[in-house]
Design a protein around this motif. Structure first.
Motif, short mmCIF file in Angstrom:
data_model
loop_
_atom_site.label_atom_id
_atom_site.label_comp_id
_atom_site.label_asym_id
_atom_site.label_seq_id
_atom_site.Cartn_x
_atom_site.Cartn_y
_atom_site.Cartn_z
N LYS A 54 34.47 115.71 28.97
CA LYS A 54 34.80 115.23 30.32
C LYS A 54 33.96 115.94 31.37
N ARG A 55 33.82 117.24 31.23
CA ARG A 55 33.04 118.02 32.20
C ARG A 55 31.57 117.61 32.14
N LEU A 56 31.05 117.41 30.95
CA LEU A 56 29.65 117.01 30.82
C LEU A 56 29.42 115.61 31.37
N ARG A 57 30.43 114.77 31.29
CA ARG A 57 30.31 113.46 31.93
C ARG A 57 30.13 113.62 33.44
N GLN A 58 30.88 114.54 34.02
CA GLN A 58 30.78 114.79 35.47
C GLN A 58 29.41 115.32 35.87
N VAL A 59 28.89 116.26 35.11
CA VAL A 59 27.66 116.95 35.54
C VAL A 59 26.38 116.44 34.88
N LEU A 60 26.52 115.71 33.78
CA LEU A 60 25.33 115.33 33.01
C LEU A 60 25.14 113.82 32.91
N ALA A 61 26.23 113.10 32.70
CA ALA A 61 26.10 111.66 32.43
C ALA A 61 27.28 110.90 33.03
N PRO A 62 27.28 110.67 34.36
CA PRO A 62 28.40 109.98 34.99
C PRO A 62 28.62 108.56 34.44
N GLU A 63 27.59 107.94 33.93
CA GLU A 63 27.71 106.63 33.30
C GLU A 63 27.07 106.72 31.92
N PRO A 64 27.80 107.30 30.96
CA PRO A 64 27.21 107.60 29.66
C PRO A 64 26.81 106.35 28.87
N VAL A 65 25.76 106.52 28.09
CA VAL A 65 25.21 105.47 27.24
C VAL A 65 25.10 106.03 25.82
N TRP A 66 25.56 105.25 24.85
CA TRP A 66 25.46 105.66 23.44
C TRP A 66 24.09 105.28 22.92
N PRO A 67 23.40 106.13 22.18
CA PRO A 67 23.75 107.49 21.76
C PRO A 67 23.15 108.57 22.67
N SER A 69 23.57 109.75 25.73
CA SER A 69 24.45 110.69 26.43
C SER A 69 25.17 111.61 25.45
N PHE A 70 25.56 111.06 24.30
CA PHE A 70 26.20 111.89 23.28
C PHE A 70 25.22 112.96 22.79
N LEU A 71 23.97 112.58 22.59
CA LEU A 71 22.97 113.55 22.13
C LEU A 71 22.75 114.66 23.16
N GLU A 72 22.75 114.31 24.44
CA GLU A 72 22.62 115.32 25.49
C GLU A 72 23.83 116.26 25.49
N ALA A 73 25.03 115.71 25.35
CA ALA A 73 26.24 116.53 25.30
C ALA A 73 26.25 117.41 24.05
N LEU A 74 25.82 116.84 22.94
CA LEU A 74 25.75 117.60 21.68
C LEU A 74 24.78 118.76 21.82
N ASP A 75 23.66 118.54 22.51
CA ASP A 75 22.69 119.61 22.72
C ASP A 75 23.31 120.76 23.51
N VAL A 76 24.10 120.43 24.53
CA VAL A 76 24.77 121.48 25.31
C VAL A 76 25.75 122.24 24.42
N LEU A 77 26.58 121.52 23.67
CA LEU A 77 27.55 122.17 22.77
C LEU A 77 26.84 123.08 21.77
N CYS A 78 25.77 122.60 21.19
CA CYS A 78 25.05 123.38 20.19
C CYS A 78 24.37 124.60 20.79
N ARG A 79 23.89 124.48 22.01
CA ARG A 79 23.31 125.66 22.68
C ARG A 79 24.40 126.69 22.96
N LEU A 80 25.57 126.24 23.41
CA LEU A 80 26.67 127.17 23.68
C LEU A 80 27.09 127.91 22.41
N MET A 81 27.07 127.21 21.29
CA MET A 81 27.58 127.76 20.03
C MET A 81 26.49 128.33 19.13
N ARG A 82 25.26 128.33 19.60
CA ARG A 82 24.12 128.83 18.82
C ARG A 82 24.01 128.11 17.48
N ILE A 83 24.17 126.81 17.52
CA ILE A 83 23.94 125.98 16.34
C ILE A 83 22.48 125.55 16.43
#
Length: 166
Positions: A54-67, A69-83
């Motif tokens: 939800k937060r990434l939708r606000q700051v990264l992709a207000p009108e998300p598009v598959w895939p 926007s998901f890939l952008e959100a996944l990149d943020v998650l993976c950077r946070l978690m050092r994946i």
């Protein structure tokens, strides 16, 4: 007082985030048993990833598009978690993520108390639902797992239908 660079601050935040998750899990396992700790951990990751989406939708992709926007959100998650060591492919409505280097997996292997597969499934579903809306249908399958001796973790995330409204 020394001022930390943004890179060093991110490194410390990543370290802290992952160690807090591990310490919380181990403390819970000690008090309530590994199985209960694992169930609660999965639920916590499900909730956290939804809120992060939800937060990434606000700051990264207000009108998300598959895939995309998901890939952008996944990149943020993976950077946070050092994946790291990720290879991502897209075929039609399906995203496949192969990971050969994962901080979470190394911590789990060191502790020897859990398997991240179910939490990974719930995390990717929660991230998609936070990003696209709670009614979003995605199928997530954890096909390979480093903690079970596979050469990588392999997860597929398939778009099953249009997003609903939150």
């Amino acid at each position: 007082m020394a001022v930390l660079s943004p890179e060093k601050l991110l490194e410390i935040a990543q370290y802290s985030f992952m160690r807090l998750d591990g310490a919380w899990f181990l403390a819970l396992a000690e008090k309530l048993g590994v199985e209960t700790a694992f169930q609660i951990d999965v639920e916590a990751w499900k909730r956290f990833s939804y809120l992060l989406g939800k937060r990434l939708r606000q700051v990264l992709a207000p009108e998300p598009v598959w895939p995309e926007s998901f890939l952008e959100a996944l990149d943020v998650l993976c950077r946070l978690m050092r994946i790291e060591g990720r290879q991502v492919t897209v075929a039609g409505r399906t995203v496949t993520i192969r990971t050969s280097d994962c901080e979470v997996q190394r911590m789990i292997a060191k502790a020897g108390v859990a398997d991240c597969g179910v939490a990974t499934v719930q995390t990717y579903q929660g991230l998609a639902q936070g990003l696209f809306g709670r009614e979003t249908k995605v199928s997530v399958d954890h096909l390979k797992n480093l903690n079970r001796g596979d050469d990588c973790c392999e997860v597929t995330v398939a778009w099953d239908g249009p997003a609903g409204e939150d």
